[in-house]
Design a protein around this motif. Sequence first.
Motif, PDB file in Angstrom:
ATOM      1  N   LEU A  31      -8.175   9.856   8.294  1.00  0.00           N
ATOM      2  CA  LEU A  31      -6.869  10.468   7.980  1.00  0.00           C
ATOM      3  C   LEU A  31      -6.116   9.722   6.884  1.00  0.00           C
ATOM      4  CD1 LEU A  31      -5.585  11.263  11.606  1.00  0.00           C
ATOM      5  CD2 LEU A  31      -6.805  12.779  10.021  1.00  0.00           C
ATOM      6  N   ASP A  32      -6.200   8.364   6.886  1.00  0.00           N
ATOM      7  CA  ASP A  32      -5.371   7.626   5.913  1.00  0.00           C
ATOM      8  C   ASP A  32      -6.174   6.897   4.826  1.00  0.00           C
ATOM      9  OD1 ASP A  32      -6.428   5.472   7.311  1.00  0.00           O
ATOM     10  OD2 ASP A  32      -4.548   4.903   8.285  1.00  0.00           O
ATOM     11  N   ASN A  33      -7.521   6.900   4.954  1.00  0.00           N
ATOM     12  CA  ASN A  33      -8.383   6.212   3.979  1.00  0.00           C
ATOM     13  C   ASN A  33      -8.118   4.704   3.881  1.00  0.00           C
ATOM     14  OD1 ASN A  33     -10.009   8.341   3.289  1.00  0.00           O
ATOM     15  ND2 ASN A  33      -8.619   9.073   1.686  1.00  0.00           N
ATOM     16  N   CYS A  34      -7.642   4.110   4.999  1.00  0.00           N
ATOM     17  CA  CYS A  34      -7.471   2.653   5.070  1.00  0.00           C
ATOM     18  C   CYS A  34      -8.586   2.083   5.949  1.00  0.00           C
ATOM     19  CB  CYS A  34      -6.123   2.287   5.690  1.00  0.00           C
ATOM     20  SG  CYS A  34      -4.735   2.813   4.701  1.00  0.00           S
ATOM     21  N   PHE A  35      -9.297   1.104   5.427  1.00  0.00           N
ATOM     22  CA  PHE A  35     -10.418   0.504   6.149  1.00  0.00           C
ATOM     23  C   PHE A  35     -10.084  -0.974   6.368  1.00  0.00           C
ATOM     24  CE2 PHE A  35     -11.681   4.135   3.740  1.00  0.00           C
ATOM     25  CZ  PHE A  35     -12.453   4.867   4.628  1.00  0.00           C
ATOM     26  N   ILE A  36      -9.753  -1.307   7.620  1.00  0.00           N
ATOM     27  CA  ILE A  36      -9.202  -2.635   7.921  1.00  0.00           C
ATOM     28  C   ILE A  36     -10.210  -3.432   8.742  1.00  0.00           C
ATOM     29  CG2 ILE A  36      -7.225  -3.848   8.958  1.00  0.00           C
ATOM     30  CD1 ILE A  36      -5.724  -1.091   8.821  1.00  0.00           C
ATOM     31  N   SER A  37     -10.420  -4.681   8.335  1.00  0.00           N
ATOM     32  CA  SER A  37     -11.369  -5.521   9.072  1.00  0.00           C
ATOM     33  C   SER A  37     -10.713  -6.073  10.340  1.00  0.00           C
ATOM     34  CB  SER A  37     -11.865  -6.667   8.187  1.00  0.00           C
ATOM     35  OG  SER A  37     -10.775  -7.499   7.822  1.00  0.00           O
ATOM     36  N   THR A  38     -11.555  -6.530  11.256  1.00  0.00           N
ATOM     37  CA  THR A  38     -11.074  -7.188  12.478  1.00  0.00           C
ATOM     38  C   THR A  38     -11.001  -8.689  12.208  1.00  0.00           C
ATOM     39  OG1 THR A  38     -12.079  -5.475  13.846  1.00  0.00           O
ATOM     40  CG2 THR A  38     -11.612  -7.561  14.933  1.00  0.00           C
ATOM     41  N   SER A  39      -9.997  -9.372  12.778  1.00  0.00           N
ATOM     42  CA  SER A  39      -9.862 -10.824  12.569  1.00  0.00           C
ATOM     43  C   SER A  39     -11.104 -11.559  13.063  1.00  0.00           C
ATOM     44  CB  SER A  39      -8.662 -11.361  13.348  1.00  0.00           C
ATOM     45  OG  SER A  39      -7.506 -10.631  13.066  1.00  0.00           O
ATOM     46  N   TYR A  40     -11.329 -12.738  12.490  1.00  0.00           N
ATOM     47  CA  TYR A  40     -12.497 -13.549  12.866  1.00  0.00           C
ATOM     48  C   TYR A  40     -12.371 -14.042  14.305  1.00  0.00           C
ATOM     49  CZ  TYR A  40     -13.427 -13.424   7.919  1.00  0.00           C
ATOM     50  OH  TYR A  40     -13.686 -12.983   6.652  1.00  0.00           O
ATOM     51  N   ASP A  41     -13.514 -14.057  15.015  1.00  0.00           N
ATOM     52  CA  ASP A  41     -13.488 -14.503  16.407  1.00  0.00           C
ATOM     53  C   ASP A  41     -13.803 -15.991  16.507  1.00  0.00           C
ATOM     54  OD1 ASP A  41     -16.204 -14.770  16.056  1.00  0.00           O
ATOM     55  OD2 ASP A  41     -16.721 -12.916  17.099  1.00  0.00           O
ATOM     56  N   ALA A  42     -13.931 -16.475  17.749  1.00  0.00           N
ATOM     57  CA  ALA A  42     -14.102 -17.912  17.982  1.00  0.00           C
ATOM     58  C   ALA A  42     -15.545 -18.386  17.792  1.00  0.00           C
ATOM     59  CB  ALA A  42     -13.650 -18.256  19.405  1.00  0.00           C
ATOM     60  N   THR A  43     -16.494 -17.439  17.647  1.00  0.00           N
ATOM     61  CA  THR A  43     -17.900 -17.858  17.595  1.00  0.00           C
ATOM     62  C   THR A  43     -18.177 -18.682  16.349  1.00  0.00           C
ATOM     63  OG1 THR A  43     -18.592 -15.886  16.385  1.00  0.00           O
ATOM     64  CG2 THR A  43     -18.654 -15.758  18.787  1.00  0.00           C
ATOM     65  N   THR A  44     -19.235 -19.511  16.427  1.00  0.00           N
ATOM     66  CA  THR A  44     -19.595 -20.315  15.254  1.00  0.00           C
ATOM     67  C   THR A  44     -20.914 -19.824  14.657  1.00  0.00           C
ATOM     68  OG1 THR A  44     -20.448 -21.942  16.824  1.00  0.00           O
ATOM     69  CG2 THR A  44     -18.314 -22.408  15.836  1.00  0.00           C
ATOM     70  N   VAL A  59       0.856  -1.190   0.000  1.00  0.00           N
ATOM     71  CA  VAL A  59       0.000   0.000   0.000  1.00  0.00           C
ATOM     72  C   VAL A  59       0.893   1.242   0.000  1.00  0.00           C
ATOM     73  CG1 VAL A  59      -1.861   1.208   1.187  1.00  0.00           C
ATOM     74  CG2 VAL A  59      -1.740  -1.294   1.297  1.00  0.00           C
ATOM     75  N   GLU A  60       0.623   2.166  -0.933  1.00  0.00           N
ATOM     76  CA  GLU A  60       1.432   3.397  -1.066  1.00  0.00           C
ATOM     77  C   GLU A  60       0.700   4.578  -0.429  1.00  0.00           C
ATOM     78  OE1 GLU A  60       4.320   3.084  -2.315  1.00  0.00           O
ATOM     79  OE2 GLU A  60       4.301   1.357  -3.651  1.00  0.00           O
ATOM     80  N   PHE A  61       1.493   5.482   0.184  1.00  0.00           N
ATOM     81  CA  PHE A  61       0.918   6.655   0.851  1.00  0.00           C
ATOM     82  C   PHE A  61       1.595   7.940   0.367  1.00  0.00           C
ATOM     83  CE2 PHE A  61       0.423   3.049   3.709  1.00  0.00           C
ATOM     84  CZ  PHE A  61      -0.895   3.162   4.123  1.00  0.00           C
ATOM     85  N   ASP A  62       0.886   9.076   0.463  1.00  0.00           N
ATOM     86  CA  ASP A  62       1.517  10.369   0.153  1.00  0.00           C
ATOM     87  C   ASP A  62       2.154  10.954   1.422  1.00  0.00           C
ATOM     88  OD1 ASP A  62      -0.510  11.461   1.693  1.00  0.00           O
ATOM     89  OD2 ASP A  62      -1.680  12.218   0.000  1.00  0.00           O
ATOM     90  N   GLU A  63       2.684  12.194   1.321  1.00  0.00           N
ATOM     91  CA  GLU A  63       3.394  12.789   2.469  1.00  0.00           C
ATOM     92  C   GLU A  63       2.471  12.960   3.672  1.00  0.00           C
ATOM     93  OE1 GLU A  63       3.335  15.477  -0.591  1.00  0.00           O
ATOM     94  OE2 GLU A  63       3.879  13.423  -1.135  1.00  0.00           O
ATOM     95  N   GLU A  64       1.174  13.152   3.430  1.00  0.00           N
ATOM     96  CA  GLU A  64       0.231  13.355   4.544  1.00  0.00           C
ATOM     97  C   GLU A  64      -0.226  12.034   5.155  1.00  0.00           C
ATOM     98  OE1 GLU A  64      -2.964  15.605   2.915  1.00  0.00           O
ATOM     99  OE2 GLU A  64      -1.740  17.382   2.574  1.00  0.00           O
ATOM    100  N   GLY A  65       0.256  10.916   4.594  1.00  0.00           N
ATOM    101  CA  GLY A  65      -0.148   9.606   5.134  1.00  0.00           C
ATOM    102  C   GLY A  65      -1.438   9.063   4.564  1.00  0.00           C
ATOM    103  N   LYS A  66      -1.923   9.690   3.462  1.00  0.00           N
ATOM    104  CA  LYS A  66      -3.150   9.197   2.822  1.00  0.00           C
ATOM    105  C   LYS A  66      -2.808   8.168   1.749  1.00  0.00           C
ATOM    106  CE  LYS A  66      -7.048  12.485   3.021  1.00  0.00           C
ATOM    107  NZ  LYS A  66      -6.993  12.613   4.449  1.00  0.00           N
ATOM    108  N   VAL A  67      -3.667   7.186   1.590  1.00  0.00           N
ATOM    109  CA  VAL A  67      -3.463   6.152   0.568  1.00  0.00           C
ATOM    110  C   VAL A  67      -3.443   6.761  -0.829  1.00  0.00           C
ATOM    111  CG1 VAL A  67      -4.723   4.332  -0.652  1.00  0.00           C
ATOM    112  CG2 VAL A  67      -4.436   4.196   1.790  1.00  0.00           C
ATOM    113  N   THR A  68      -2.491   6.308  -1.657  1.00  0.00           N
ATOM    114  CA  THR A  68      -2.491   6.751  -3.066  1.00  0.00           C
ATOM    115  C   THR A  68      -2.653   5.584  -4.030  1.00  0.00           C
ATOM    116  OG1 THR A  68      -0.069   6.567  -3.113  1.00  0.00           O
ATOM    117  CG2 THR A  68      -1.010   8.751  -2.592  1.00  0.00           C
TER     118      THR A  68
END
Length: 444
Positions: A396-409, A258-267
């Motif tokens: 601020l950075d336009n990165c949208f990250i998911s949370t890892s899967y939990d133990a529930t079934t 993933v590439e970012f600009d000087e302000e830390g935003k995704v490019t």
Amino acid sequence: MDEEYEVIVLGTGLKECILSGLLSVDGLKVLHMDRNDYYGGESTSLNLNQLWKKFRGEEKAPAHLGSSRDYNVDMMPKFMMANGKLVRVLIHTDVTKYLSFKAVDGSYVFVKGKVQKVPATPMEALKSPLMGIFEKRRAGKFFSYVQEYDEKDPKTHDGVDLKRVTTKELIAKFGLDENTIDFIGHAVALHSNDNHLHQPAYDTVMRMKLYAESLARFQGGSPYIYPLYGLGELPQAFARLSAVYGGTYMLNKPECKVEFDEEGKVTGVTSEGETAKCKKVVCDPSYLPNKVRKIGRVARAIAIMSHPIPNTNDSHSVQVILPQKQLGRKSDMYVFCCSYSHNVAPKGKFIAFVSTDAETDNPQTELKPGIDLLGPVDELFFDIYDRYEPVNEPTLDNCFISTSYDATTHFDTTVVDVLNMYKLITGKELDLSVDLNAASAAEE
């Protein structure tokens, strides 16, 4: 690849694939990449030889277990509520046309050292061996209150404001005992710990209503459904959907940087010397390890068996929840079983999972209460994996990250994460007011 996209999605796990499909349907130009040469990421589905290679380090499984091709072993097995949000997302996006569902036979809970069917209606409460005769009446009254509760009709509120009263206070009104509170909170409302008891009761009541509505939908033994051939079908169905709406897919793309600009935003994202530009990136935690933190670990066991789980009425597909308090733990344990009836194993074979939030470094010992419920097993594999959640600021950075899967079934927490991410990415709520009967043909 040197093009510009509105969104680049990295990883083809279920969460990423659902988002990619939803964003494509919204008309956004989406590029979807994965470093692996298969769909599904952490939530992929393995045949028997792949399972053997992952856990035993050998190329081929023994012949007596049957054809490798007949196995579809989900790495993150979860059942869906028949009336739940994931089914609404499937209908909203019309993905149901790529999938076939089948009801799950049983929903059970481990209470006082025994596996018991989860009662979810006043009628079932009266028949349940979980409770004595007076407790049955009290539970029946509570279930009736929940069934009749309508947020818009104060007459059904019985003078109680569920957004102010805690679950514990509401239950105290009905005089229910500890074990009843335990199975209602964990096996009907599907909470994974006891925090809900000190939170407003509204959420628990709505979860109980969802369970009862889902149960009524198929008149079966459980509120859950599961796709034929397993969950590996889901990411691919959303990938097809994305492609229909103009999304581009690229598997086997190494080192997606993933590439970012000087302000830390995704490019953009670079792979194999080419860069695709974009305004936003959606990904699982493994693609941006410096923007996530570890929040725990999941311990799990995978069993291949030649019989259904004992004491589940010969159910060919079943979930058993072991509430934390029954085991003296901090979090619940889950047992999931599926079989040839959902086309995930050859005839006569059953796949069972036992999973929980790891509280020690020894999954074998920790998972023993769940494994003990399985009866004799043909093969048993153990696994422990880390869970991560994002710590970045998407505005601020336009990165949208998911949370890892939990133990529930079950899919409850997974869908909440997807819908929250969708709102962050698009700035709007996903409209899930759909005609649930639209999917019934696909689910028979």
